[in-house]
Design an enzyme around this catalytic site. Structure first.
Site, mmCIF file in Angstrom:
data_model
loop_
_atom_site.group_PDB
_atom_site.id
_atom_site.type_symbol
_atom_site.label_atom_id
_atom_site.label_comp_id
_atom_site.label_asym_id
_atom_site.label_seq_id
_atom_site.Cartn_x
_atom_site.Cartn_y
_atom_site.Cartn_z
ATOM 1 N N PHE A 1 0.865 -1.188 0.000
ATOM 2 C CA PHE A 1 0.000 0.000 0.000
ATOM 3 C C PHE A 1 0.896 1.231 0.000
ATOM 4 O O PHE A 1 1.685 1.428 0.943
ATOM 5 C CB PHE A 1 -0.850 -0.062 1.273
ATOM 6 C CG PHE A 1 -1.755 1.100 1.553
ATOM 7 C CD1 PHE A 1 -3.027 1.168 0.991
ATOM 8 C CD2 PHE A 1 -1.365 2.110 2.432
ATOM 9 C CE1 PHE A 1 -3.886 2.217 1.302
ATOM 10 C CE2 PHE A 1 -2.211 3.162 2.747
ATOM 11 C CZ PHE A 1 -3.485 3.212 2.168
ATOM 12 N N CYS A 2 0.812 2.050 -1.035
ATOM 13 C CA CYS A 2 1.768 3.165 -1.188
ATOM 14 C C CYS A 2 1.078 4.513 -1.059
ATOM 15 O O CYS A 2 0.584 5.072 -2.056
ATOM 16 C CB CYS A 2 2.429 3.085 -2.554
ATOM 17 S SG CYS A 2 3.380 1.596 -2.818
ATOM 18 N N LEU A 3 1.070 5.046 0.147
ATOM 19 C CA LEU A 3 0.463 6.354 0.379
ATOM 20 C C LEU A 3 1.517 7.367 0.847
ATOM 21 O O LEU A 3 1.666 8.440 0.277
ATOM 22 C CB LEU A 3 -0.654 6.212 1.439
ATOM 23 C CG LEU A 3 -1.409 7.477 1.827
ATOM 24 C CD1 LEU A 3 -2.131 8.082 0.623
ATOM 25 C CD2 LEU A 3 -2.435 7.193 2.932
ATOM 26 N N SER B 19 1.139 12.041 8.213
ATOM 27 C CA SER B 19 -0.235 12.150 8.739
ATOM 28 C C SER B 19 -1.112 12.956 7.788
ATOM 29 O O SER B 19 -2.301 12.675 7.638
ATOM 30 C CB SER B 19 -0.219 12.840 10.106
ATOM 31 O OG SER B 19 0.539 12.079 11.007
ATOM 32 N N ILE C 71 7.416 1.857 2.713
ATOM 33 C CA ILE C 71 6.327 0.995 2.260
ATOM 34 C C ILE C 71 6.571 -0.448 2.724
ATOM 35 O O ILE C 71 7.582 -1.065 2.358
ATOM 36 C CB ILE C 71 6.183 1.062 0.715
ATOM 37 C CG1 ILE C 71 5.946 2.514 0.272
ATOM 38 C CG2 ILE C 71 5.057 0.136 0.246
ATOM 39 C CD1 ILE C 71 4.784 3.234 0.964
ATOM 40 N N GLU D 54 -0.470 3.273 10.122
ATOM 41 C CA GLU D 54 -1.925 3.169 9.881
ATOM 42 C C GLU D 54 -2.673 4.256 10.663
ATOM 43 O O GLU D 54 -3.724 4.021 11.240
ATOM 44 C CB GLU D 54 -2.442 1.762 10.203
ATOM 45 C CG GLU D 54 -1.834 0.718 9.269
ATOM 46 C CD GLU D 54 -2.544 -0.621 9.281
ATOM 47 O OE1 GLU D 54 -3.711 -0.685 9.715
ATOM 48 O OE2 GLU D 54 -1.936 -1.593 8.833
ATOM 49 N N GLY D 55 -2.099 5.453 10.689
ATOM 50 C CA GLY D 55 -2.659 6.586 11.427
ATOM 51 C C GLY D 55 -2.021 6.648 12.802
ATOM 52 O O GLY D 55 -2.144 5.691 13.577
HETATM 53 C C1 LIG Z 1 7.902 0.637 9.657
HETATM 54 C C2 LIG Z 1 6.931 1.492 8.921
HETATM 55 C C3 LIG Z 1 6.075 0.925 7.980
HETATM 56 C C4 LIG Z 1 5.183 1.726 7.273
HETATM 57 N N1 LIG Z 1 4.401 1.155 6.290
HETATM 58 C C5 LIG Z 1 3.676 1.966 5.471
HETATM 59 C C6 LIG Z 1 2.997 1.426 4.327
HETATM 60 O O1 LIG Z 1 2.999 0.218 4.082
HETATM 61 N N2 LIG Z 1 2.356 2.291 3.491
HETATM 62 C C7 LIG Z 1 2.309 3.638 3.726
HETATM 63 O O2 LIG Z 1 1.721 4.361 2.929
HETATM 64 N N3 LIG Z 1 2.932 4.179 4.816
HETATM 65 C C8 LIG Z 1 3.618 3.381 5.678
HETATM 66 N N4 LIG Z 1 4.272 3.915 6.764
HETATM 67 C C9 LIG Z 1 4.153 5.338 7.043
HETATM 68 C C10 LIG Z 1 3.297 5.624 8.261
HETATM 69 O O3 LIG Z 1 1.949 5.393 7.964
HETATM 70 C C11 LIG Z 1 3.586 7.077 8.693
HETATM 71 O O4 LIG Z 1 4.841 7.025 9.346
HETATM 72 C C12 LIG Z 1 2.525 7.653 9.596
HETATM 73 O O5 LIG Z 1 1.358 7.916 8.854
HETATM 74 C C13 LIG Z 1 2.944 8.944 10.279
HETATM 75 O O6 LIG Z 1 3.527 9.835 9.404
HETATM 76 P P1 LIG Z 1 4.954 10.475 9.751
HETATM 77 O O7 LIG Z 1 5.831 9.375 10.220
HETATM 78 O O8 LIG Z 1 5.394 11.261 8.580
HETATM 79 O O9 LIG Z 1 4.694 11.412 11.000
HETATM 80 P P2 LIG Z 1 4.161 12.926 10.976
HETATM 81 O O10 LIG Z 1 2.888 13.011 10.237
HETATM 82 O O11 LIG Z 1 5.266 13.840 10.561
HETATM 83 O O12 LIG Z 1 3.845 13.165 12.513
HETATM 84 C C14 LIG Z 1 4.852 13.483 13.462
HETATM 85 C C15 LIG Z 1 4.198 13.649 14.834
HETATM 86 O O13 LIG Z 1 3.267 14.736 14.792
HETATM 87 C C16 LIG Z 1 1.978 14.277 15.177
HETATM 88 N N5 LIG Z 1 0.990 14.971 14.357
HETATM 89 C C17 LIG Z 1 0.944 15.063 13.007
HETATM 90 N N6 LIG Z 1 -0.115 15.776 12.631
HETATM 91 C C18 LIG Z 1 -0.768 16.145 13.758
HETATM 92 C C19 LIG Z 1 -1.927 16.915 14.040
HETATM 93 N N7 LIG Z 1 -2.699 17.425 13.068
HETATM 94 N N8 LIG Z 1 -2.272 17.109 15.328
HETATM 95 C C20 LIG Z 1 -1.544 16.586 16.328
HETATM 96 N N9 LIG Z 1 -0.449 15.844 16.133
HETATM 97 C C21 LIG Z 1 -0.057 15.641 14.861
HETATM 98 C C22 LIG Z 1 1.985 12.782 14.920
HETATM 99 O O14 LIG Z 1 1.036 12.095 15.707
HETATM 100 C C23 LIG Z 1 3.410 12.432 15.274
HETATM 101 O O15 LIG Z 1 3.543 12.252 16.663
HETATM 102 C C24 LIG Z 1 5.141 3.115 7.515
HETATM 103 C C25 LIG Z 1 5.980 3.682 8.485
HETATM 104 C C26 LIG Z 1 6.876 2.904 9.170
HETATM 105 C C27 LIG Z 1 7.782 3.559 10.176
#
Ligand SMILES: Cc1cc2nc3c(=O)[nH]c(=O)nc-3n(C[C@H](O)[C@H](O)[C@H](O)COP(=O)(O)OP(=O)(O)OC[C@H]3O[C@@H](n4cnc5c(N)ncnc54)[C@H](O)[C@@H]3O)c2cc1C
Length: 573
Positions: free
Chosen positions: A144-146, A153, A179, A384-385
């Site tokens: 799943f590539c988002l 987030s 991913i 996943e959020g």
């Molecule tokens: C091992 C691993 C596997 C993954 N697998 C996938 C995958 O298969 N497919 C895919 O698409 N993605 C994947 N991801 C990505 C994952 O879904 C994201 O890491 C996640 O959505 C959070 O995004 P970010 O790490 O950029 O954090 P950020 O969005 O930069 O957030 C940083 C911090 O700020 C907080 N924050 C952000 N926005 C707000 C707000 N509006 N209000 C309050 N707090 C906030 C967050 O809760 C967090 O604590 C993976 C990540 C990892 C580490």
């Protein structure tokens, strides 16, 4: 009829919570065999899992073994060659695999829960016929590539671009990061910003073998190290028009629907992890002696084992209730699914901490299982959020619906206010009367099917459902639309909502168990009673802090530290 959203309006939808659902007979039969087969295959591989964790790899022969067990076809309908498990059955399989190794669950889970879920939920007949048989057998593995470097987030801010060609096909350019299954997948569900008039985000099914698709190196991670995590790049990839998922411009909706539907897989995995931790901790507490006494005799160790058990039972109760909602064809379950993910992920992290603490020094050593589980489960509150974003989602979704119903009320009286929410204050009396009618405040019992042993616990949820509705109403009237920026308050609303919904699921399950034979029923009632008292203390605190808190002080302190850029005090000065 979202149970969680109704809680915020002060109503417990009893018939949506009681009696506690049981697994489909068909799932039971398959699961009996599947669970044994998983134990036989994964059980003897504990040393391999340790090696693969250190080396950050999952050998191809091992993945072939997962294929042979049918683990890539769990939720694919039988007509396409899959096993056709329900959401509840699928979560149970992930629970079993997670009790052996989290990376294994992630490989299977990313494939089913999110990688191919888009085709299952939104695929055309042609897309299903073309891809599902290969996905079911594991000939194709999905991802799943988002996420992108600038869009975590804030997934709606992705920049990967899809430009429509004259013949209706698309040219895809961009890079996704982190991913899961990125390095082993044959098929990607990709979200891109479309350049057409419809604009917005569109979801595509992209094959890894197509020219221009490539993936980066295996990321060196803190936990779930054996599971493949890579960047995935798309450089001028030609995607046929037939590979658009759902309709153009609906990609964000597709992404959210996939994530919501997949959350019980993650929850099931968390429960499996907790069960393994409880087994390890129990064994350790009974075999380890200090002061000539098994440490299991000490109150502070016993408290940890009880709490882990309560957390596990609660997580299990809520995850399978949500799975039941999904399996029953409900459409509005996203808030309940988010609540189950937040609760189960945090419960597992608490359990990992406490189990390691029971093992203490030996728990800190790498040959014990705890340090790996601690590293592995850390991701669950992030992907996943994130749990922060999910809490905001939980609160705002509930408040939005409440706001709407308040709006309807207002319209029923007179349309005199510009801002229906702020103006609502004038209607307080009317609203309170309505709240009373809706919730039965002042009546003795709302939950009608409670065994006597659970009546007091039921009373806690009856009372705090009303408190939640009052708190939500108060906050909406006080802040109007700017409630969206009041994150401290939103977290409190979400936390009360989570305790209520999880607690009611526990109550329902305990009520069902109490009617069965044996000691387990008696202890299930005990768990429900303790959970209710613990939840009551947490909810009372959250309600109190809506009007009396240190939010302003905390924000001021953060501002100061952000300005300084570091902690400025030192005993030297
Ligand atoms: C091992 C691993 C596997 C993954 N697998 C996938 C995958 O298969 N497919 C895919 O698409 N993605 C994947 N991801 C990505 C994952 O879904 C994201 O890491 C996640 O959505 C959070 O995004 P970010 O790490 O950029 O954090 P950020 O969005 O930069 O957030 C940083 C911090 O700020 C907080 N924050 C952000 N926005 C707000 C707000 N509006 N209000 C309050 N707090 C906030 C967050 O809760 C967090 O604590 C993976 C990540 C990892 C580490």
């Amino acid at each position: 009829m979202s149970v969680a959203k109704y809680l915020m309006a002060g109503r417990i939808l009893e018939d949506r919570l009681f009696p506690y659902p049981s697994l489909r007979e068909k799932d039971r039969e398959v699961l009996g065999m599947m669970v044994d087969a998983i134990d036989q295959f994964l059980g003897p591989k504990q040393q391999d899992f340790k090696r693969w964790d250190l080396a950050a790899e999952q050998p191809a022969e091992f993945i072939q073994g997962l294929r042979d067990l049918g683990l890539f076809g769990l939720i694919v309908p039988e007509e396409y060659g899959g096993i056709g498990l329900s959401n509840a059955g699928y979560a149970r399989v992930l629970s079993q695999s997670s009790s052996h190794d989290s990376s294994v669950s992630l490989t299977i889970g990313a494939h089913s829960s999110i990688g191919m879920k888009g085709i299952l939920l939104f695929g055309t007949a042609e897309q299903k016929a073309r891809y599902l048989p290969k996905l079911a057998s594991g000939e194709m593995i999905a991802a799943f590539c988002l996420t992108e470097s600038g869009a975590g987030s804030d997934a709606a801010s992705i920049r990967t671009q899809a430009v429509k060609n004259a013949d209706g096909s698309w040219t895809l350019n961009g890079e996704k990061i982190w991913i899961t299954n990125g390095g082993i997948a044959d098929l990607y569900t990709v979200f891109a910003r479309t350049s057409s008039a419809a604009g917005k985000i569109t979801a595509f099914v992209v094959e890894a073998a197509w020219p221009g698709v490539s993936h980066g190196r295996h990321e060196d991670k803190m936990g779930i190290r054996a599971s493949s995590t890579t960047a995935v790049s798309f450089a001028g990839v030609q995607v046929p028009a037939a590979n658009v998922l759902d309709t153009e411009g609906k990609g964000f909706k597709v992404a959210m629907a996939i994530l919501n539907n997949g959350r019980t897989g993650l929850g099931g995995g968390a429960v499996g992890g907790m069960k393994a931790l409880i087994a390890h901790a129990t064994q350790q507490a009974q075999s380890r002696k200090q002061f000539d006494t098994p440490i299991a005799q000490f109150g502070l160790v016993r408290e940890k084992i009880a709490q882990m058990t309560i957390d596990c039972f609660a997580a299990e109760s809520v995850v399978w209730m949500v799975a039941h909602y999904i399996d029953s064809g409900d459409e509005d379950y996203s808030v309940e699914a988010a609540m189950s993910k937040v609760f189960a992920s945090e419960a597992l992290q608490r359990s990992a901490y406490e189990a390691l603490q029971i093992a203490a020094g030996s728990g800190y050593m790498r040959d014990a299982p705890y340090e790996q589980i601690t590293r592995d489960c850390r991701i669950l509150t992030i992907f996943e959020g994130t749990n922060e974003v999910l809490r905001l989602y939980i609160a705002l979704s509930g408040l939005k619906d409440l706001g709407r119903s308040l709006g309807e009320l207002k319209a029923a009286v007179d349309d005199i206010f510009n801002n229906f929410i702020k103006g609502f204050g004038v209607l307080t009396d009317y609203a309170e009367k309505r709240l009373t009618q809706a919730t039965g405040v002042g009546r003795d019992k709302i939950l009608t099917q409670m065994p006597e042993a659970l009546r007091e616990a039921a009373g806690v949820y009856e009372r705090y459902t009303v408190e939640l509705a009052k708190a939500s109403d108060y906050l909406l009237r006080k802040h109007g639309k700017s409630i969206a920026d009041r994150q401290h308050d939103l977290k409190r609303i979400a936390d009360i909502g989570i305790d209520l919904f999880v607690g009611l699921c526990v109550l329902s399950r305990a009520a069902a168990s109490s009617r069965g034979p044996g000691e387990q029923g008696e202890h299930a009632v005990r768990i429900a009673r303790v959970f209710a008292q613990q939840a009551k203390r947490r909810m009372a605190n959250a309600v109190r802090r809506i009007t009396r808190n240190e939010d302003g002080e905390m924000n001021a302190l953060t501002g100061f530290i952000l300005d300084k850029g570091s902690y400025p005090w030192d005993v030297l000065i």
